[in-house]
Design a protein around this motif. Structure first.
Motif, short mmCIF file in Angstrom:
data_model
loop_
_atom_site.label_atom_id
_atom_site.label_comp_id
_atom_site.label_asym_id
_atom_site.label_seq_id
_atom_site.Cartn_x
_atom_site.Cartn_y
_atom_site.Cartn_z
N TYR A 128 0.79 -1.24 -0.15
CA TYR A 128 -0.09 -0.08 -0.06
C TYR A 128 0.78 1.15 -0.10
O TYR A 128 1.68 1.40 0.98
N THR A 129 0.53 2.12 -0.58
CA THR A 129 0.86 3.54 -0.84
C THR A 129 -0.20 4.42 -0.85
O THR A 129 -1.40 4.09 -1.05
N HIS A 130 -0.13 5.78 -0.45
CA HIS A 130 -1.22 6.76 -0.34
C HIS A 130 -1.83 7.14 -1.73
O HIS A 130 -2.76 7.44 -2.14
N ASP A 131 -1.04 6.69 -2.93
CA ASP A 131 -1.38 6.64 -4.05
C ASP A 131 -2.08 5.39 -4.80
O ASP A 131 -2.69 5.36 -5.72
N SER A 132 -2.05 4.32 -3.87
CA SER A 132 -2.82 3.07 -4.14
C SER A 132 -4.51 3.31 -4.53
O SER A 132 -5.01 4.05 -3.73
N SER A 133 -4.91 2.61 -5.33
CA SER A 133 -6.27 2.56 -5.49
C SER A 133 -6.75 1.28 -4.71
O SER A 133 -6.22 0.30 -4.50
N TYR A 134 -7.83 1.65 -3.81
CA TYR A 134 -8.29 0.55 -2.89
C TYR A 134 -9.70 0.51 -3.07
O TYR A 134 -10.38 1.36 -2.72
N SER A 135 -10.62 -0.59 -3.33
CA SER A 135 -11.94 -0.78 -3.38
C SER A 135 -12.34 -1.63 -2.15
O SER A 135 -11.76 -2.86 -1.86
N ILE A 136 -13.09 -1.21 -1.12
CA ILE A 136 -13.36 -1.53 -0.07
C ILE A 136 -14.32 -2.85 -0.34
O ILE A 136 -15.42 -2.72 -1.00
N PRO A 137 -14.38 -4.21 0.10
CA PRO A 137 -15.05 -5.03 -0.39
C PRO A 137 -16.44 -5.37 0.34
O PRO A 137 -17.35 -6.10 -0.06
N ILE A 138 -16.50 -4.78 1.71
CA ILE A 138 -17.62 -4.68 2.35
C ILE A 138 -18.04 -3.26 2.80
O ILE A 138 -17.28 -2.46 3.19
#
Length: 421
Positions: free
Chosen positions: A260-270
């Motif tokens: 993880y970095t602060h530029d990462s895209s992250y989709s919350i699964p729940i």
């Protein structure tokens, strides 16, 4: 060996198949001395909770309390073999509580934040204590009168484990719950372990800095609306800036995310809360939440929460309309049963800044300026200045320019607590 496990209020049907209200069916891989199999072949961000091998030994032989909700899950991998398929792998989720119980961890109780342990309660609704029907564990609410664990509730606990998915906005109350949990752990000499999770809005910092005279449960610290930190980094800042009562310092350990970095895209699964149903809503939430302090709806009572805004009075706004009705997380939505006219943002581009244009434009088009804002707006903004600027007729660009010095000072403080690039 694969163990079938259900979430904390799941049932087993007649075919011994687990069914669960948590959004995925869940099965736990029985590899108790190894790290769970997660994202082994890619570089996607991995929440600390998934990396069981990194931290579970810290809980062995300890009496543990969990601070969690429906997002407190572990991603697991099971292999299904059947006559129809040779071998098929499926990724599943199991609740953190079930995972730890399966590994023999002594859990004494669970503390639940706003929206409750299962994340279905309305925003602001009183959450009651109870007993989990599946495990028999006591569930203690930290939303309502009791925002901080009592001494009695921690007397038989050695370690408090905090695992809740945040969305990176100052007024999202899980960081306020974090503050009070840290304070209680410091007061009663308990170790606190935070399982860090990626911040889906961690790619930018923006908004006015909260002024201490407007401190509330929707804004406890002098940070901007979008603070640009994971919940683990935020915990370090709370400790380091001496924001706890009487300058207390919690005995704190952060288990870091991977990849993880602060530029990462992250989709919350729940869903992190009932009215943030998808990535678009989570991204728009910091900008649209200001409408909660106005005479405008953000779509609570629809399936477009925080992806639309409008009101019955904005008849000439656009051709788009929606009608709120009661649903999960909005039993009494604003403008219940009334047609609201406004703007559809479901296909709006991903934001990398706080967009004030929605708010400024809605105010400009409101037929009654006097009744547009309510008293909650200042709590959300953390300052009286923002409302005054909008009422004065300043543009979004003119307003955001006034935040620059505060944001520069905040970023100097923030960099002392960053765990990720």
């Amino acid at each position: 060996m694969v163990i079938g496990i259900t979430s904390c209020n799941s049932k087993i049907n007649g075919n011994n198949t687990p069914t669960s209200p948590i959004e995925e069916e869940i099965i736990l891989q029985d590899n108790r001395n190894e790290q769970l199999l997660v994202d082994a072949n890619n570089n996607d961000p991995i929440p600390a909770a998934y990396l069981l091998g990194d931290w579970i030994e810290k809980l062995k032989g300890k009496r543990v309390a969990i601070v969690g909700n429906q997002t407190s899950v572990v991603k697991t991998q099971d292999t299904i073999i059947s006559k129809e398929w040779k071998t098929k792998e499926k990724l599943r989720y199991t609740h953190l509580v079930d995972t730890l119980l399966a590994h023999g961890i002594d859990i004494k109780r669970v503390f639940a934040p706003e929206h409750g342990f299962r994340g279905t309660a309305d925003a602001g609704a009183t959450i009651k204590d109870g007993i989990d029907s599946q495990t028999g564990l006591p569930i203690i609410s930290l939303y309502g009168k009791n925002k901080k664990p009592y001494k009695k509730q921690l007397e038989d606990v050695d370690v408090v484990l905090f695992d809740i998915q945040d969305v990176g906005a100052r007024f999202y109350t899980y960081i306020s719950t974090l503050h009070y949990v840290m304070e209680a752990c410091a007061q009663y000499d308990k170790k606190l372990i935070v399982l860090d999770r990626p911040n889906p809005n961690g790619h930018y910092i923006d908004g006015p800095i909260l002024e201490q005279e407007h401190q509330s449960f929707v804004g406890m610290h002098p940070v901007p609306v979008i603070h640009g930190m994971t919940i683990g980094e935020y915990a370090l800042m709370i400790n380091g800036e001496n924001w706890l009562e009487n300058n207390l310092v919690a005995n704190l350990e952060i288990i870091e995310c991977k990849n993880y970095t602060h530029d990462s895209s992250y989709s919350i699964p729940i869903k992190p809360s009932p009215n943030l149903p998808n990535d678009q809503a989570i991204n728009l939430y910091p900008s649209l939440c200001f409408f909660e302090g106005t005479d405008v709806s953000v779509g609570r009572g629809t399936e477009m929460q925080f992806q639309v805004y409008g009101s019955p009075s904005l008849v000439k706004y656009t051709d788009f309309d929606f009608t709120p009705t009661p649903n999960v997380g909005a039993k009494r939505p604003k403008f219940n049963g009334k047609k609201c006219y406004g703007v559809d943002l479901r296909d709006y581009k991903k934001l990398d800044h706080l967009n004030l244009e929605f708010l400024v434009d809605a105010f400009a088009k409101a037929p009654s300026k006097q009744n547009f804002f309510n008293s909650f707006f200042t709590k959300l903004a953390g300052t009286k200045t923002l409302q005054a600027q909008i009422e004065k007729g300043m543009t979004a660009q003119e307003i955001t320019a006034t935040w620059e010095k505060g944001l520069e000072d905040y970023q100097e403080i923030r960099k002392n607590y960053l765990l990720y690039k």
